[in-house]
Design a protein around this motif. Structure first.
Motif, PDB file in Angstrom:
ATOM      1  N   ALA A 265      -5.276   1.555  -3.508  1.00  0.00           N
ATOM      2  CA  ALA A 265      -4.199   2.685  -2.972  1.00  0.00           C
ATOM      3  C   ALA A 265      -3.944   3.713  -4.031  1.00  0.00           C
ATOM      4  CB  ALA A 265      -3.259   1.970  -2.343  1.00  0.00           C
TER       5      ALA A 265
ATOM      6  N   PHE B 211      -1.690   5.063   5.617  1.00  0.00           N
ATOM      7  CA  PHE B 211      -1.567   4.169   4.754  1.00  0.00           C
ATOM      8  C   PHE B 211       0.051   3.706   4.911  1.00  0.00           C
ATOM      9  CE2 PHE B 211      -1.715   7.751   1.857  1.00  0.00           C
ATOM     10  CZ  PHE B 211      -0.177   8.046   1.435  1.00  0.00           C
TER      11      PHE B 211
ATOM     12  N   VAL C 139       0.718  -1.259  -0.207  1.00  0.00           N
ATOM     13  CA  VAL C 139       0.099  -0.061  -0.113  1.00  0.00           C
ATOM     14  C   VAL C 139       1.032   1.349  -0.084  1.00  0.00           C
ATOM     15  CG1 VAL C 139      -1.523   1.272   1.346  1.00  0.00           C
ATOM     16  CG2 VAL C 139      -2.075  -0.862   1.092  1.00  0.00           C
ATOM     17  N   TYR C 140       1.765   1.452   1.055  1.00  0.00           N
ATOM     18  CA  TYR C 140       2.718   2.612   1.125  1.00  0.00           C
ATOM     19  C   TYR C 140       3.249   2.864  -0.249  1.00  0.00           C
ATOM     20  CZ  TYR C 140       5.790   6.276   2.016  1.00  0.00           C
ATOM     21  OH  TYR C 140       6.616   7.381   2.135  1.00  0.00           O
TER      22      TYR C 140
ATOM     23  N   CYS D 123      -4.120  -3.561  -4.881  1.00  0.00           N
ATOM     24  CA  CYS D 123      -3.332  -2.764  -4.282  1.00  0.00           C
ATOM     25  C   CYS D 123      -3.453  -1.471  -5.131  1.00  0.00           C
ATOM     26  CB  CYS D 123      -2.352  -3.141  -3.606  1.00  0.00           C
ATOM     27  SG  CYS D 123      -1.444  -1.757  -2.457  1.00  0.00           S
TER      28      CYS D 123
ATOM     29  N   THR E 282      -6.280   7.580  -3.957  1.00  0.00           N
ATOM     30  CA  THR E 282      -5.276   8.329  -3.308  1.00  0.00           C
ATOM     31  C   THR E 282      -5.626   9.875  -3.723  1.00  0.00           C
ATOM     32  OG1 THR E 282      -3.762   6.752  -2.330  1.00  0.00           O
ATOM     33  CG2 THR E 282      -3.004   9.155  -2.661  1.00  0.00           C
TER      34      THR E 282
ATOM     35  N   ALA F 109       0.515   4.159  -2.646  1.00  0.00           N
ATOM     36  CA  ALA F 109      -0.149   5.387  -2.318  1.00  0.00           C
ATOM     37  C   ALA F 109       0.687   6.469  -2.081  1.00  0.00           C
ATOM     38  CB  ALA F 109      -1.058   5.097  -1.058  1.00  0.00           C
TER      39      ALA F 109
ATOM     40  N   SER G 248       0.810  -0.470   6.018  1.00  0.00           N
ATOM     41  CA  SER G 248       2.146  -1.183   5.401  1.00  0.00           C
ATOM     42  C   SER G 248       3.250  -1.695   6.467  1.00  0.00           C
ATOM     43  CB  SER G 248       2.899  -0.507   4.244  1.00  0.00           C
ATOM     44  OG  SER G 248       1.968  -0.343   3.089  1.00  0.00           O
TER      45      SER G 248
END
Length: 446
Positions: free
Chosen positions: A379, A408, A248-249, A375, A383, A252, A412
């Motif tokens: 994400a 987010f 995710v990180y 994802c 975003t 995003a 992660s």
């Protein structure tokens, strides 16, 4: 015999280069659309009196491409697991380039009416399908060709394509944006899209010279190819969800800083468009070199350790980035987004190597593509939309956007630490050199 050995030794580097060039093209095309969505597509394809609605409609088509990515991941993942990584990647390259060039030829709403945004959406969907199949195959082509013990480093070359594609896209739009506004809005924005045809030719030639993945060839020779890769993948759906969360990180964060911040700076802070794009160019260069460095450090000192440090910094950094961007100078914008980019690019560089070995080679293309692209749809696609809504609702306050960013990153971090702890506890089953990690209790088949 010597020539064969030399060619064999050259293949890992050739595969890494081909993955890098291929993903550079894919991400150049994808980021070109994203940049145009931030500064061009709203007024040209979704004109209206409300700035917010126009921006949301433009970012909505941007998000549509993300929601097509899981389809591309499953489609080309099936081809990659059944027919071959290389063939799948040649198809994704062609589809992305053709779609992007076609976008550069589209009529605007003023000339074609409602058909213009409809065509834009269709081409954006095709872009999404193409990039959905590209990432997993590029990571595997480089990683499965890698010398023993260097999978993370070699897989990172596919990730480098994101940074270099962004650099090329910003350069292209930076040059075009220096045109008089009337020329830029009339024809200047089209040039970066039409230039994709040149990149396609270069990428096609380089990728054609790479052999098929040795791990795939071994599976084919032993007749162990998966009959139904998606079906086998879904038996490990809990692991797929954890891998999704770990990604995710990396997704995003990049789209918050590289896409939404352009809109925030130009539309909400009224900063000069050329200045903002110039700042983003230097940030993209920083991203490229941080990714290279992070991959080397992770290979030497541990992937989970680098991911953890990057995610912890990411939780803090938006509370520094946003005030700096609001100062409105070239230096403050570059510094603010650059500080966030250190976390984002460091994390993104090594997450591919971290998750690639978690699935058996027979379903690996499908499994990592599904996790990453779902994802990406959630994400990455949402975003900029959510961040824009927060900016509209709470501006001039930047705190809600900072909390959104931190949330987010925290998600992660939790997923990475969970995977790392389970690995350290010996809960992962190693299958040969591929480190096909299957957590006990995660697979519904266990």
């Amino acid at each position: 015999m010597t020539a064969v050995k030399n060619a064999s030794r050259a293949q890992p580097k050739r595969a890494a280069l081909a993955s890098f060039i291929g993903t550079t093209i894919e991400w150049y095309d994808f980021y070109s659309y994203a940049t145009a969505a931030a500064i061009v597509f709203g007024p040209l394809f979704f004109p209206g009196e409300s700035r917010l609605l126009s921006l949301l409609a433009s970012f909505g088509t941007f998000a549509i491409g993300f929601f097509a990515r899981p389809l591309g991941g499953v489609l080309f993942g099936h081809i990659g697991d059944r027919v071959g990584r290389k063939r799948s990647l040649m198809l994704t390259l062609m589809l992305m380039a053709v779609s992007t060039v076609a976008i550069g030829c589209l009529p605007t709403f003023e000339k074609a009416g409602a058909i213009a945004p409809v065509l834009l959406i269709v081409l954006r969907l095709l872009q999404g399908v193409a990039v959905g199949g590209e990432w997993g195959g590029a990571v595997l082509l480089a990683g499965e060709h890698a010398p023993e013990g260097k999978r993370t480093f070699f897989a990172s070359f596919a990730q480098l394509g994101s940074a270099s594609g962004l650099i090329l896209s910003i350069l292209a739009f930076g040059v075009a944006s220096k045109l008089p506004n009337a020329d830029f809005m009339s024809w200047g924005w089209r040039v970066p899209f039409l230039a994709s045809i040149v990149l396609l030719i270069v990428g096609f030639v380089i990728r054609a010279g790479v052999d098929e993945s040795p791990e795939f060839e071994a599976l084919k020779e032993e007749r162990e190819l998966a009959e139904h890769p998606l079906k086998e993948t879904m038996k490990q759906w809990r692991l797929v969800l954890v891998v999704l969360g770990a990604n995710v990180y990396g997704i995003a964060g990049v789209y918050f800083s590289n896409i939404f911040m352009i809109t925030y700076a130009t539309q909400y802070l009224s900063l000069d468009r050329s200045m903002v794009l110039d700042a983003m160019f230097y940030v993209a260069v920083l991203q490229f070199f941080v990714q290279l460095g992070a991959a080397f450090v992770a290979q030497r000192f541990g992937t989970a350790r680098v991911l953890t440090m990057a995610a912890v910094w990411a939780i803090v950094v938006p509370f520094i980035m946003l005030p700096l961007v609001r100062m409105g100078t070239f230096g403050s914008v570059t510094l603010g987004v650059g500080l966030a980019t250190i976390a984002e690019s460091g994390y993104y560089a090594v997450i591919a190597g971290f998750v690639t070995g978690m699935f058996a080679a027979r379903i690996r293309y499908t499994a990592i593509s599904l996790a990453y692209q779902v994802c990406g749809a959630l994400a990455g696609g949402l975003t900029p939309l959510f961040a824009t809504v927060l900016a509209e609702r709470y501006s001039p306050s930047w705190v809600p956007m900072a909390l959104f960013y931190s949330s987010f990153a925290l998600l992660s971090l939790v997923c990475v630490r969970w995977l790392a702890r389970r690995e350290a506890a010996g809960d992962f089953e190693e299958r040969g050199e591929t480190r096909a990690l299957v957590p006990q209790g995660l697979s519904s088949a266990s």
